[in-house]
Design an enzyme around this catalytic site. Sequence first.
Site, PDB file in Angstrom:
ATOM      1  N   ASP A   1      46.133  50.650  46.704  1.00 56.10           N
ATOM      2  CA  ASP A   1      46.169  49.544  45.749  1.00 56.10           C
ATOM      3  C   ASP A   1      45.002  48.618  46.096  1.00 56.10           C
ATOM      4  O   ASP A   1      45.043  47.873  47.075  1.00 56.10           O
ATOM      5  CB  ASP A   1      47.518  48.819  45.882  1.00 56.10           C
ATOM      6  CG  ASP A   1      47.568  47.532  45.065  1.00 56.10           C
ATOM      7  OD1 ASP A   1      46.532  47.128  44.503  1.00 56.10           O
ATOM      8  OD2 ASP A   1      48.647  46.914  45.012  1.00 56.10           O
TER       9      ASP A   1
ATOM     10  N   LYS B   1      40.759  40.964  37.854  1.00 59.55           N
ATOM     11  CA  LYS B   1      40.584  40.412  39.204  1.00 59.55           C
ATOM     12  C   LYS B   1      39.161  40.613  39.701  1.00 59.55           C
ATOM     13  O   LYS B   1      38.804  40.204  40.790  1.00 59.55           O
ATOM     14  CB  LYS B   1      41.579  41.051  40.170  1.00 59.55           C
ATOM     15  CG  LYS B   1      43.019  40.774  39.758  1.00 59.55           C
ATOM     16  CD  LYS B   1      43.972  40.849  40.895  1.00 59.55           C
ATOM     17  CE  LYS B   1      45.403  40.996  40.420  1.00 59.55           C
ATOM     18  NZ  LYS B   1      46.158  39.756  40.492  1.00 59.55           N
TER      19      LYS B   1
ATOM     20  N   CYS C   1      54.823  37.734  43.788  1.00 56.82           N
ATOM     21  CA  CYS C   1      55.273  39.121  43.527  1.00 56.82           C
ATOM     22  C   CYS C   1      55.340  39.938  44.809  1.00 56.82           C
ATOM     23  O   CYS C   1      55.050  41.148  44.812  1.00 56.82           O
ATOM     24  CB  CYS C   1      54.377  39.828  42.505  1.00 56.82           C
ATOM     25  SG  CYS C   1      54.475  39.121  40.888  1.00 56.82           S
TER      26      CYS C   1
ATOM     27  N   GLN D   1      43.239  43.699  45.245  1.00 55.13           N
ATOM     28  CA  GLN D   1      42.645  42.533  45.918  1.00 55.13           C
ATOM     29  C   GLN D   1      41.435  42.897  46.766  1.00 55.13           C
ATOM     30  O   GLN D   1      40.922  42.041  47.504  1.00 55.13           O
ATOM     31  CB  GLN D   1      43.685  41.830  46.800  1.00 55.13           C
ATOM     32  CG  GLN D   1      44.863  41.239  46.055  1.00 55.13           C
ATOM     33  CD  GLN D   1      44.480  40.085  45.137  1.00 55.13           C
ATOM     34  OE1 GLN D   1      43.401  39.493  45.243  1.00 55.13           O
ATOM     35  NE2 GLN D   1      45.371  39.739  44.224  1.00 55.13           N
TER      36      GLN D   1
ATOM     37  N   HIS E   1      52.754  44.533  46.918  1.00 57.92           N
ATOM     38  CA  HIS E   1      53.050  43.801  45.689  1.00 57.92           C
ATOM     39  C   HIS E   1      54.206  44.535  44.989  1.00 57.92           C
ATOM     40  O   HIS E   1      54.347  45.749  45.159  1.00 57.92           O
ATOM     41  CB  HIS E   1      51.787  43.836  44.825  1.00 57.92           C
ATOM     42  CG  HIS E   1      51.829  42.989  43.596  1.00 57.92           C
ATOM     43  ND1 HIS E   1      52.446  43.391  42.440  1.00 57.92           N
ATOM     44  CD2 HIS E   1      51.309  41.767  43.332  1.00 57.92           C
ATOM     45  CE1 HIS E   1      52.295  42.454  41.520  1.00 57.92           C
ATOM     46  NE2 HIS E   1      51.608  41.451  42.033  1.00 57.92           N
TER      47      HIS E   1
HETATM   48  N1  PMP Z   1      48.683  44.734  43.625  1.00 55.14           N
HETATM   49  C1  PMP Z   1      48.211  43.617  44.176  1.00 55.14           C
HETATM   50  C2  PMP Z   1      47.872  43.590  45.628  1.00 55.14           C
HETATM   51  C3  PMP Z   1      48.007  42.477  43.375  1.00 55.14           C
HETATM   52  O1  PMP Z   1      47.536  41.366  43.927  1.00 55.14           O
HETATM   53  C4  PMP Z   1      48.322  42.541  42.006  1.00 55.14           C
HETATM   54  C5  PMP Z   1      48.153  41.328  41.111  1.00 55.14           C
HETATM   55  N2  PMP Z   1      48.588  40.132  41.660  1.00 55.14           N
HETATM   56  C6  PMP Z   1      48.820  43.737  41.475  1.00 55.14           C
HETATM   57  C7  PMP Z   1      48.975  44.817  42.322  1.00 55.14           C
HETATM   58  C8  PMP Z   1      49.141  43.886  40.032  1.00 55.14           C
HETATM   59  O2  PMP Z   1      48.006  43.723  39.255  1.00 55.14           O
HETATM   60  P1  PMP Z   1      48.108  43.613  37.667  1.00 55.14           P
HETATM   61  O3  PMP Z   1      49.134  42.563  37.383  1.00 55.14           O
HETATM   62  O4  PMP Z   1      46.738  43.215  37.238  1.00 55.14           O
HETATM   63  O5  PMP Z   1      48.520  44.951  37.162  1.00 55.14           O
END
Ligand code: PMP
Length: 407
Positions: free
Chosen positions: A201, A227, A365, A204, A124
């Site tokens: 990370d 999430k 993203c 997910q 991401h």
């Molecule tokens: N890493 C991953 C794999 C994600 O899916 C996301 C959110 N889509 C993020 C990081 C960032 O999370 P947040 O916007 O809640 O900080």
Amino acid sequence: MQNFDVNKIRQDFPILSKMVNGKTLVYFDNAATTQKPLPVIEKLIHYYTNLNSNVHRGVHYLSEAVSKEYEDTRKLIQNFIYARSPNEIIFTRGTTESINLVASSYGRTNIKEGDEVLITHMEHHSNIVPWQLLCEEKGAKLKVVPITDDGELMLSEYDKLINEKTKFVSVVHISNSLGTVNPIKKIIEKAHRYNIPVLVDAAQSIQHSNINVQELDCDFLAFSGHKIYGPTGIGILYGKKELLEKMPPYQGGGDMILSVTFEKTLFNTIPYKFEAGTPHIAGVLGLSEAIKYIQEIGIENIASYESEVLKYATEAISEIKEVKIIGTAKEKSSILSFVIDGIHPHDIGTFLDRDGVAIRTGHHCTEPIMRRFNVPATSRASFAFYNLKEEVDVFVKSLRNVIKLFS
Ligand code: PMP
């Protein structure tokens, strides 16, 4: 599955019976954010109605009561991810801030010119940009582990990329745009052979799998409350105590200090050293309810039900010849990304919305992944344990109608 009753569970999520464009909402955008069960919503109301005050600062009843709940949540999260100590749990704004904290505090102290930071092609943006900023500042290099056409990490390339110059590995557990579940235990083991710390990370994965930070032996782990059925604006950074203790503060302000004079400030111990300013107290309390809620259902029950829904949806859309699934790894979780030749994902999303079906369209993203698969964007359906196979039927029917309309 013991005691798993999806229809009963759905009653805890008021938004799921909402009508959208005259149709009952089908919410398949769970990878972007999950819906909140009543105990979480009620906790937020309870906090602002009965407990509202600042933490760690007052001797009065409200402040003491809320400080206790705040610290009890830290212990709950410690137990949830099997950390050794509550001091290894830092409250942040979310995954993004957790990664930025590590890149900024650990990274700035330990990464030097000529060093390398290793990430993967399926990160991401939150796990790319902070490292890119660090590397630019320090004259270090960002290295990227490539992926196969199925969306799996090329582990043999990882082996080749890791070397004595590598000073940090940061890797996503489950890809938000492909659904790939990465073999993080193996990745961590290999990095540790070179004494390289690893950040996972878990944005997910925390909501779909049992995470045991001691068993994984990861050095840092990041996730977001929203999430995992909790509020937005609250997240977690887990870090090994011995690393956190050596790291400098990320931000300066109240709560992170022991004493301040104009000449010198003494910093607080962990975890407070990393929690400057008034935190998102309501968010912490709401997250506590979210975690208790999923513990009650059981993460194994959740994972097993969700994999049934993913299998059902994958089989159903595989029957549509115009659909191409992006991300066909052997190990996948809850995410179904696809493209249809000749129809832009935004059009797919807009037409599905007319049938009350909420999916996500775009680059999610993860622009490097879109480029890797040579597509501008994908449509993504992502599932949670409150979704139904009947909802998958509505989604697939709606998708077939879009294809008919455009052909
Ligand atoms: N890493 C991953 C794999 C994600 O899916 C996301 C959110 N889509 C993020 C990081 C960032 O999370 P947040 O916007 O809640 O900080």
